[in-house]
Design a protein around this motif. Structure first.
Motif, PDB file in Angstrom:
ATOM      1  N   TYR A  65       0.833  -1.214   0.000  1.00  0.00           N
ATOM      2  CA  TYR A  65       0.000   0.000   0.000  1.00  0.00           C
ATOM      3  C   TYR A  65       0.869   1.266   0.000  1.00  0.00           C
ATOM      4  O   TYR A  65       0.454   2.313  -0.465  1.00  0.00           O
ATOM      5  CB  TYR A  65      -0.912   0.047   1.233  1.00  0.00           C
ATOM      6  N   LEU A  66       2.086   1.146   0.569  1.00  0.00           N
ATOM      7  CA  LEU A  66       2.967   2.314   0.652  1.00  0.00           C
ATOM      8  C   LEU A  66       3.915   2.396  -0.543  1.00  0.00           C
ATOM      9  O   LEU A  66       4.799   3.244  -0.580  1.00  0.00           O
ATOM     10  CB  LEU A  66       3.761   2.270   1.961  1.00  0.00           C
ATOM     11  N   GLY A  67       3.758   1.467  -1.489  1.00  0.00           N
ATOM     12  CA  GLY A  67       4.586   1.516  -2.697  1.00  0.00           C
ATOM     13  C   GLY A  67       5.928   0.826  -2.537  1.00  0.00           C
ATOM     14  O   GLY A  67       6.747   0.836  -3.446  1.00  0.00           O
ATOM     15  N   ALA A  68       6.183   0.217  -1.373  1.00  0.00           N
ATOM     16  CA  ALA A  68       7.456  -0.475  -1.138  1.00  0.00           C
ATOM     17  C   ALA A  68       7.350  -1.934  -1.603  1.00  0.00           C
ATOM     18  O   ALA A  68       6.265  -2.403  -1.940  1.00  0.00           O
ATOM     19  CB  ALA A  68       7.822  -0.414   0.340  1.00  0.00           C
ATOM     20  N   THR A  69       8.496  -2.628  -1.606  1.00  0.00           N
ATOM     21  CA  THR A  69       8.540  -3.997  -2.120  1.00  0.00           C
ATOM     22  C   THR A  69       8.832  -4.985  -1.006  1.00  0.00           C
ATOM     23  O   THR A  69       9.855  -4.862  -0.325  1.00  0.00           O
ATOM     24  CB  THR A  69       9.659  -4.123  -3.187  1.00  0.00           C
ATOM     25  N   PRO A  70       7.965  -5.992  -0.809  1.00  0.00           N
ATOM     26  CA  PRO A  70       8.294  -7.047   0.151  1.00  0.00           C
ATOM     27  C   PRO A  70       9.358  -7.974  -0.418  1.00  0.00           C
ATOM     28  O   PRO A  70       9.271  -8.369  -1.577  1.00  0.00           O
ATOM     29  CB  PRO A  70       6.966  -7.806   0.338  1.00  0.00           C
ATOM     30  N   VAL A  71      10.383  -8.277   0.385  1.00  0.00           N
ATOM     31  CA  VAL A  71      11.440  -9.211  -0.017  1.00  0.00           C
ATOM     32  C   VAL A  71      11.417 -10.348   1.006  1.00  0.00           C
ATOM     33  O   VAL A  71      11.669 -10.129   2.189  1.00  0.00           O
ATOM     34  CB  VAL A  71      12.818  -8.517  -0.021  1.00  0.00           C
ATOM     35  N   TYR A  72      11.076 -11.550   0.543  1.00  0.00           N
ATOM     36  CA  TYR A  72      10.846 -12.660   1.471  1.00  0.00           C
ATOM     37  C   TYR A  72      12.119 -13.443   1.727  1.00  0.00           C
ATOM     38  O   TYR A  72      13.035 -13.440   0.907  1.00  0.00           O
ATOM     39  CB  TYR A  72       9.769 -13.592   0.904  1.00  0.00           C
ATOM     40  N   THR A  73      12.153 -14.119   2.879  1.00  0.00           N
ATOM     41  CA  THR A  73      13.248 -15.050   3.164  1.00  0.00           C
ATOM     42  C   THR A  73      12.624 -16.372   3.592  1.00  0.00           C
ATOM     43  O   THR A  73      11.552 -16.390   4.195  1.00  0.00           O
ATOM     44  CB  THR A  73      14.158 -14.547   4.302  1.00  0.00           C
ATOM     45  N   ASP A  74      13.318 -17.462   3.287  1.00  0.00           N
ATOM     46  CA  ASP A  74      12.790 -18.781   3.648  1.00  0.00           C
ATOM     47  C   ASP A  74      12.870 -18.960   5.165  1.00  0.00           C
ATOM     48  O   ASP A  74      13.546 -18.197   5.862  1.00  0.00           O
ATOM     49  CB  ASP A  74      13.558 -19.888   2.920  1.00  0.00           C
ATOM     50  N   ILE A  75      12.170 -19.997   5.642  1.00  0.00           N
ATOM     51  CA  ILE A  75      12.084 -20.183   7.095  1.00  0.00           C
ATOM     52  C   ILE A  75      12.927 -21.364   7.572  1.00  0.00           C
ATOM     53  O   ILE A  75      13.304 -22.233   6.797  1.00  0.00           O
ATOM     54  CB  ILE A  75      10.618 -20.403   7.542  1.00  0.00           C
ATOM     55  N   ALA A 346       7.419 -18.673  -5.532  1.00  0.00           N
ATOM     56  CA  ALA A 346       7.378 -19.863  -4.675  1.00  0.00           C
ATOM     57  C   ALA A 346       8.649 -20.695  -4.747  1.00  0.00           C
ATOM     58  O   ALA A 346       9.121 -21.196  -3.734  1.00  0.00           O
ATOM     59  CB  ALA A 346       6.163 -20.709  -5.049  1.00  0.00           C
ATOM     60  N   LYS A 347       9.243 -20.795  -5.917  1.00  0.00           N
ATOM     61  CA  LYS A 347      10.393 -21.700  -6.073  1.00  0.00           C
ATOM     62  C   LYS A 347      11.591 -21.263  -5.219  1.00  0.00           C
ATOM     63  O   LYS A 347      12.470 -22.072  -4.932  1.00  0.00           O
ATOM     64  CB  LYS A 347      10.777 -21.842  -7.549  1.00  0.00           C
ATOM     65  N   ASP A 348      11.613 -20.022  -4.821  1.00  0.00           N
ATOM     66  CA  ASP A 348      12.725 -19.530  -4.009  1.00  0.00           C
ATOM     67  C   ASP A 348      12.608 -19.923  -2.533  1.00  0.00           C
ATOM     68  O   ASP A 348      13.522 -19.648  -1.746  1.00  0.00           O
ATOM     69  CB  ASP A 348      12.816 -17.997  -4.094  1.00  0.00           C
ATOM     70  N   PHE A 349      11.474 -20.524  -2.142  1.00  0.00           N
ATOM     71  CA  PHE A 349      11.236 -20.782  -0.716  1.00  0.00           C
ATOM     72  C   PHE A 349      10.800 -22.225  -0.465  1.00  0.00           C
ATOM     73  O   PHE A 349       9.680 -22.483  -0.030  1.00  0.00           O
ATOM     74  CB  PHE A 349      10.197 -19.785  -0.179  1.00  0.00           C
ATOM     75  N   PRO A 350      11.726 -23.168  -0.745  1.00  0.00           N
ATOM     76  CA  PRO A 350      11.351 -24.593  -0.665  1.00  0.00           C
ATOM     77  C   PRO A 350      10.867 -25.018   0.726  1.00  0.00           C
ATOM     78  O   PRO A 350       9.936 -25.812   0.828  1.00  0.00           O
ATOM     79  CB  PRO A 350      12.642 -25.330  -1.064  1.00  0.00           C
ATOM     80  N   VAL A 351      11.479 -24.516   1.777  1.00  0.00           N
ATOM     81  CA  VAL A 351      11.078 -24.946   3.127  1.00  0.00           C
ATOM     82  C   VAL A 351       9.667 -24.425   3.425  1.00  0.00           C
ATOM     83  O   VAL A 351       8.780 -25.180   3.846  1.00  0.00           O
ATOM     84  CB  VAL A 351      12.065 -24.448   4.210  1.00  0.00           C
TER      85      VAL A 351
END
Ligand code: PLP
Length: 384
Positions: A65-75, A346-351
């Motif tokens: 909503y604020l125009g920023a980008t979520p960058v995910y990390t695996d768990i 999705a492929k970047d977060f196998p766990v």
């Protein structure tokens, strides 16, 4: 607005966080608290926010909503939280904030993550929506980061129906927040009425006899938007910010909160007690259990179990009237498709992918879990 009611509620919350009422900020929902904190940190277009790929889509939404980008990390498969190595790899010159989460009530490495963030001049926020009341290394959850947000939605540590708050102890951020909070809308009469309906249905739900009838009624009322739901449809399938999103907490929520927070110490004990019983069962049957070393820091809002053929187990649970939870059915719960909309590949977060396909949660709030242990026996062959 009843000032003393607001103050009393904030004081109660503050007492759990070793702080004072003026560092607590109340909102209509937890996601709104996060949205306010991100604004106080001046997150906007071009900025990146790191978060675990085991989150709720409303967290990603607040960032988008604020125009920023979520960058995910695996768990990490033991804690269901992001590990430091993954976070470190995700840091870029555009990273403005790292969000860490206490999944199911377990904080992990928040002190080290905060230190790492400091070195890079990055802010930290703890998503404490599962962990209010719990501690990490002896300090209350949410007190290691620059800011924390909490949820008091009815599934969370204690309930105001829907609701949330932020905790911040940083003069500059709090100054920014004051200006931002001046733009908060007051909840409408319709909001108050549908909150009242939510309390009515929920209280009936708690009496065992009619749980399954009331679940059907609740679903019907939500579908027809007569009861305050946790999320609106557009939050789950688009990046459109709902109208009247940035709302304050209403007096009726504070009143509920003051009632319900009284039960928290007892609930915390009960949750841990039940988690031990689940652990004993799974250990004995050679199934995946929570590492006992994690128990001192774990608030066990829910107890995670892993199963093969989740759909089958869920159907059996519904038939046998076992209130099984479905967190996290996807890395951005509860969205099951079009993840690219939220910048998730999705492929970047196998766990996270594997766990979200297997995970279900056992309730820890029940006084007697005999029936649930019996259910585990019935589904033993499906347990991982
Ligand atoms: C519930 C939840 C939220 C959002 O809380 P609301 O009060 O519903 O806005 C955010 N993150 C996680 C991990 C949650 O479980």
């Amino acid at each position: 607005m009843n000032k003393s009611l607001e103050y009393q509620f904030k004081q109660q919350l503050a007492s759990y966080l070793d702080t004072t009422a003026e560092h607590i900020y109340l909102y209509y929902k937890g996601r709104v608290a996060l949205y306010a904190i991100l604004q106080a940190m001046q997150v906007g277009k071009g900025d990146e926010v790191i978060l675990p790929a085991f989150t709720c889509v409303v967290v990603s939404n607040a960032i988008k909503y604020l125009g920023a980008t979520p960058v995910y990390t695996d768990i990490d498969p033991d804690t269901y939280n992001a590990d430091i190595a993954g976070i470190e790899k995700a840091i870029s010159p555009r990273t403005k904030v790292i969000i860490c989460q206490n999944t199911f009530g377990l904080s992990s490495n928040v002190d080290a993550i905060h230190r790492l963030a400091r070195q890079h001049h990055i802010y930290t926020i703890e998503d404490c929506t599962h962990g209010f009341g719990g501690t990490y290394k002896g300090k209350p959850n949410g007190t290691y980061c620059d800011a924390a947000f909490y949820s008091t939605q009815w599934n969370k540590p204690f309930s105001t129906g829907v609701g949330g708050f932020a905790f911040i102890q940083n003069e500059m951020l709090e100054q920014n927040l004051a200006a931002i909070n001046s733009r908060l809308e007051r909840p409408s009469v319709k909001n108050t009425l549908s909150l009242g309906m939510l309390y009515f249905v929920r209280e009936k739900l708690l009496s065992d006899k009619c749980y399954w009838h009331m679940i059907s009624l609740y679903r019907w009322l939500s579908k027809h938007q007569l009861v305050q739901g946790s999320s609106s449809g557009i939050e789950l399938c688009s990046l459109t910010q709902p109208q009247h999103y940035f709302k304050a907490m209403s007096a009726i929520q504070m009143k509920k909160g003051l009632q319900n927070i009284k039960k928290l110490p007892y609930m915390m004990q009960l949750r841990k007690h039940n988690a031990r019983l689940y652990n004993d069962y799974l250990l004995k049957h050679n199934k995946t259990f929570v590492n006992p070393q994690l128990f001192p820091d774990h608030a066990f809002l829910k107890y995670p179990v892993l199963v093969w053929q989740k759909d089958k187990v869920l159907t059996l649970a519904e038939k046998q009237h076992i209130p099984l939870g479905e967190w996290f059915c996807s890395p951005i719960h509860p969205v099951r498709e079009n993840w690219e909309t939220w910048n998730l590949h999705a492929k970047d977060f196998p766990v996270a992918m594997e766990k979200s396909q297997q995970i279900l949660n056992l309730p820890t709030d029940e006084k007697n879990i005999e029936k649930i242990l019996q259910f585990l026996d019935n589904i033993n062959e499906f347990l991982v």
